[in-house]
Design a protein around this motif. Structure first.
Motif, short mmCIF file in Angstrom:
data_model
loop_
_atom_site.label_atom_id
_atom_site.label_comp_id
_atom_site.label_asym_id
_atom_site.label_seq_id
_atom_site.Cartn_x
_atom_site.Cartn_y
_atom_site.Cartn_z
N ILE A 3 36.32 -38.49 12.67
CA ILE A 3 36.20 -37.16 13.25
C ILE A 3 35.04 -37.25 14.24
O ILE A 3 33.93 -37.63 13.87
CB ILE A 3 35.91 -36.10 12.19
CG1 ILE A 3 37.12 -35.96 11.26
CG2 ILE A 3 35.54 -34.76 12.83
CD1 ILE A 3 36.88 -35.08 10.05
N ILE A 4 35.31 -36.94 15.49
CA ILE A 4 34.29 -37.02 16.54
C ILE A 4 34.08 -35.61 17.08
O ILE A 4 35.03 -34.94 17.46
CB ILE A 4 34.72 -37.98 17.67
CG1 ILE A 4 34.99 -39.37 17.08
CG2 ILE A 4 33.67 -38.03 18.76
CD1 ILE A 4 35.61 -40.34 18.04
N SER A 5 32.81 -35.19 17.07
CA SER A 5 32.52 -33.82 17.51
C SER A 5 31.17 -33.75 18.20
O SER A 5 30.36 -34.66 18.10
CB SER A 5 32.53 -32.88 16.31
OG SER A 5 31.48 -33.21 15.43
N GLY A 6 30.96 -32.66 18.86
CA GLY A 6 29.67 -32.38 19.45
C GLY A 6 29.41 -33.11 20.75
O GLY A 6 30.12 -34.03 21.14
N ILE A 7 28.36 -32.70 21.42
CA ILE A 7 27.96 -33.25 22.70
C ILE A 7 27.60 -34.73 22.56
O ILE A 7 27.89 -35.54 23.41
CB ILE A 7 26.77 -32.46 23.28
CG1 ILE A 7 27.19 -31.01 23.51
CG2 ILE A 7 26.27 -33.09 24.57
CD1 ILE A 7 26.04 -30.09 23.80
N PHE B 51 37.68 -30.32 16.87
CA PHE B 51 37.13 -31.67 16.95
C PHE B 51 38.24 -32.64 17.35
O PHE B 51 39.39 -32.24 17.54
CB PHE B 51 36.50 -32.09 15.61
CG PHE B 51 37.41 -31.89 14.43
CD1 PHE B 51 38.27 -32.89 14.00
CD2 PHE B 51 37.41 -30.68 13.75
CE1 PHE B 51 39.11 -32.70 12.92
CE2 PHE B 51 38.24 -30.48 12.66
CZ PHE B 51 39.10 -31.49 12.25
N VAL B 52 37.88 -33.90 17.45
CA VAL B 52 38.84 -34.96 17.77
C VAL B 52 38.94 -35.88 16.56
O VAL B 52 37.92 -36.23 15.95
CB VAL B 52 38.37 -35.76 19.01
CG1 VAL B 52 39.22 -37.00 19.22
CG2 VAL B 52 38.40 -34.87 20.25
N VAL B 53 40.16 -36.25 16.20
CA VAL B 53 40.40 -37.23 15.13
C VAL B 53 40.90 -38.50 15.82
O VAL B 53 41.99 -38.52 16.38
CB VAL B 53 41.45 -36.74 14.11
CG1 VAL B 53 41.69 -37.81 13.05
CG2 VAL B 53 41.03 -35.44 13.47
N TYR B 54 40.06 -39.54 15.80
CA TYR B 54 40.46 -40.81 16.41
C TYR B 54 41.02 -41.73 15.33
O TYR B 54 40.38 -41.96 14.31
CB TYR B 54 39.29 -41.48 17.13
CG TYR B 54 39.69 -42.83 17.69
CD1 TYR B 54 40.70 -42.93 18.64
CD2 TYR B 54 39.08 -43.98 17.25
CE1 TYR B 54 41.10 -44.16 19.13
CE2 TYR B 54 39.46 -45.22 17.74
CZ TYR B 54 40.48 -45.30 18.68
OH TYR B 54 40.87 -46.52 19.16
N VAL B 55 42.23 -42.24 15.58
CA VAL B 55 42.92 -43.13 14.64
C VAL B 55 43.07 -44.49 15.31
O VAL B 55 43.97 -44.68 16.14
CB VAL B 55 44.30 -42.55 14.24
CG1 VAL B 55 44.94 -43.41 13.17
CG2 VAL B 55 44.18 -41.10 13.79
N PRO B 56 42.20 -45.46 14.97
CA PRO B 56 42.24 -46.76 15.64
C PRO B 56 43.59 -47.46 15.55
O PRO B 56 44.03 -48.08 16.52
CB PRO B 56 41.15 -47.57 14.93
CG PRO B 56 40.23 -46.56 14.36
CD PRO B 56 41.09 -45.37 14.02
#
Length: 96
Positions: A20-24, A55-60
């Motif tokens: 989960i990637i969030s924020g500035i 938020f963004v959910v990055y799935v490698p």
């Protein structure tokens, strides 16, 4: 809580590592996708983690970043709705 009969499409059980990637500053929370369909997913996250509303959910393994909205939370599980996709985040800390 989402009632099973209100789902249009059943989520398929999966076990994928994600972030989960969030924020500035692109803060990152490691998580696991437990089940997923084209529009929603259930994620396992650390109980103490603060997950924002969007938020963004990055799935490698997929090479995809899903734009997500938090729909529910219960202990270490959260339900999210996908509202779009993005390419791999430039500042992603992990591999892939």
């Amino acid at each position: 809580m989402v009632d099973e009969e209100h789902r249009r499409e059943r989520r398929q059980r999966v076990l994928k590592g994600a972030s989960i990637i969030s924020g500035i500053t692109n803060s990152e929370i490691s998580c696991t996708i437990r089940n997923q369909n084209s529009g929603r997913a259930e994620l396992k996250v650390p109980v103490e983690s603060r997950v924002p509303e969007r938020f963004v959910v990055y799935v490698p393994t997929d090479g995809v970043a899903y734009q997500a909205v938090l729909r529910w939370r219960r202990n270490d599980r959260i339900g999210v709705q996908f509202i779009g996709t993005l390419p791999k985040p430039r500042l992603h800390y992990g591999s892939a």
